[in-house]
Design an enzyme around this catalytic site. Structure first.
Site, PDB file in Angstrom:
ATOM      1  N   GLY A   1       4.361  90.887 101.580  1.00 55.63           N
ATOM      2  CA  GLY A   1       5.507  91.730 101.261  1.00 55.63           C
ATOM      3  C   GLY A   1       6.837  91.309 101.852  1.00 55.63           C
TER       4      GLY A   1
ATOM      5  N   ARG B   1       5.566  99.725 109.735  1.00 56.84           N
ATOM      6  CA  ARG B   1       5.831  98.616 108.804  1.00 56.84           C
ATOM      7  C   ARG B   1       5.760  99.111 107.350  1.00 56.84           C
ATOM      8  NH1 ARG B   1       3.283  95.787 104.307  1.00 56.84           N
ATOM      9  NH2 ARG B   1       3.996  93.651 104.345  1.00 56.84           N
TER      10      ARG B   1
ATOM     11  N   THR C   1      -3.424  94.984  96.854  1.00 55.04           N
ATOM     12  CA  THR C   1      -2.512  95.943  96.220  1.00 55.04           C
ATOM     13  C   THR C   1      -2.800  96.040  94.722  1.00 55.04           C
ATOM     14  OG1 THR C   1      -0.742  95.637  97.792  1.00 55.04           O
ATOM     15  CG2 THR C   1      -0.054  96.135  95.561  1.00 55.04           C
TER      16      THR C   1
HETATM   17  N1  ASP Z   1       2.441  93.416  99.039  1.00 52.95           N
HETATM   18  C1  ASP Z   1       1.687  94.256  99.910  1.00 52.95           C
HETATM   19  C2  ASP Z   1       2.462  94.462 101.192  1.00 52.95           C
HETATM   20  O1  ASP Z   1       2.996  93.515 101.719  1.00 52.95           O
HETATM   21  C3  ASP Z   1       0.335  93.723 100.245  1.00 52.95           C
HETATM   22  C4  ASP Z   1      -0.540  93.398  99.067  1.00 52.95           C
HETATM   23  O2  ASP Z   1      -0.048  92.896  98.054  1.00 52.95           O
HETATM   24  O3  ASP Z   1      -1.761  93.620  99.152  1.00 52.95           O
HETATM   25  O4  ASP Z   1       2.484  95.564 101.691  1.00 52.95           O
END
Ligand code: ASP
Length: 362
Positions: A283, A257, A229
């Site tokens: 997340g 999701r 992310t």
């Molecule tokens: N936080 C993001 C999620 O759970 C994933 C990530 O940080 O790459 O969708």
């Protein structure tokens, strides 16, 4: 005979305790942020956290990431230096990373279990506590800019899936073919994840044969190890804070999701009274702990420094619950914090007018 007047000294310990605790609190506030860099304006970004080691990240690949992170952080810094807003700066920095296949956002988004790409993003303005977010969009090249449109051109805060895309069209955003998000690397990675899932299912099958009452769950998925992310937080010359986060979510995620990134207070938060925060990690844990808002609330209610608040939430609360990941944050005084509880987090910052781009991984 008139009764003797009784003297009550019960209030003394109360007064002494109050004075001592006020003194202790003022010492704590003074001492904590001393080492943290601070500036009149600045920007901090991340490109995801995860299980990374010097052995697992090849030098050529690390160089690519470093180059792109520098480009992104400098794009935001240039705006701030010219007197632009923190909102413009975080959007610009995130767009650079969304357009790169290196990160799990925009072009490089991971695949869902069904082989699609479903993107989430959120932006927040710390001055007015305005926010905009989108979730589960499949045809938006730069979800962060659509999130900003939701914030500025709609009466809503969050829009999802086809509805968000319909709004995008109304706003004149050109939708892309979902094939735009195809990258061989992410596709191969999904196939490997599915293979591992099959192996685990076989093992569970054997266990169930031995122990028939054992429950099976469709959601018995592996814990993601890498989070790509992207996010940015900034303080501009006018003293306004902003935060932005964009993601493809977690690889192999199931139908519908949504992670923490588009949820205001979980993966993204900004408040001029405290700080701006953008998160990356598993997340589900960030949602449950309301990580980004919790950092702001600890500062607001307890008078803690950004560093104290961020460390408490990431290194103590998140770790204790079993969640992995990290955050980047900046406060109204231009102090920054970048804690993570994984072995690495792609990150970078530039502070002040003459600031150099600092980029780090481990
Ligand atoms: N936080 C993001 C999620 O759970 C994933 C990530 O940080 O790459 O969708």
């Amino acid at each position: 005979m008139a009764p003797k007047k009784q003297l009550h000294f019960g209030w003394i310990p109360f007064v002494v305790c109050t004075v001592l605790s006020l003194f202790a609190a003022s010492c704590r506030k003074e001492a904590a942020p001393a080492e943290a860099p601070r500036a009149s304006f600045g920007i901090v970004i991340h490109g995801g956290a995860g299980a990374m080691s010097r052995q697992s990240v090849k030098p050529e690949r690390e160089a690519l990431f470093r180059q792109k992170l520098s480009e992104a952080v400098l794009a935001g810094h240039q705006i701030l230096k010219a007197g632009g807003s923190s909102l413009d700066a975080v959007e610009a920095a995130v767009r650079v990373m969304e357009d790169s296949p290196l990160f799990n956002a925009g072009k490089g988004a991971v695949f869902t279990s069904e082989g699609t790409n479903e993107l989430d993003a959120c932006i927040m303005d710390g001055q007015m506590l305005k926010a905009g977010s989108v979730a589960g969009v499949k045809r938006i090249k730069n979800p962060i800019s659509l999130a900003r449109l939701v914030m500025e051109k709609s009466p809503h805060v969050m829009m999802v899936a086809e509805g968000a895309e319909k709004f995008a069209m109304e706003q004149g955003v050109t939708l892309v073919d979902p094939k735009y998000f195809f990258t061989q690397e992410r596709w191969d990675s999904l196939q490997r994840a599915k293979e591992r899932e099959k192996e685990r299912e076989k093992e569970r099958e054997k266990e169930r044969e031995k122990e028939p009452k054992r429950s099976s769950s469709l959601f018995d998925m592996t814990i993601p190890e890498k989070f790509g992310t992207v996010g940015a937080v900034a303080l501009d010359k006018a003293g306004n804070l902003a935060a932005a986060t964009s993601t493809g979510g977690t690889q192999n995620k199931r139908f519908g999701r949504v992670g923490d990134c588009p949820i205001v207070g979980a993966g993204t938060y900004a408040n001029n009274q405290t700080c701006a925060v953008s998160a990356t990690g598993h997340g589900e844990y960030f949602i449950r702990l309301n990580v980004a808002h919790d950092i702001s609330a600890i500062m607001e209610y307890r008078g803690a420094s950004l560093e104290e608040a961020a460390n408490q939430v990431v290194k103590e609360k998140l770790t204790k619950l079993g969640g992995t990941g990290g955050i980047v944050a900046i406060d109204k005084q231009g102090r920054i914090a970048l804690p993570f509880n994984t072995s690495g987090m792609w990150r970078g910052y530039v502070l002040g007018p003459e600031g150099k781009a600092v980029v780090a991984v481990f």
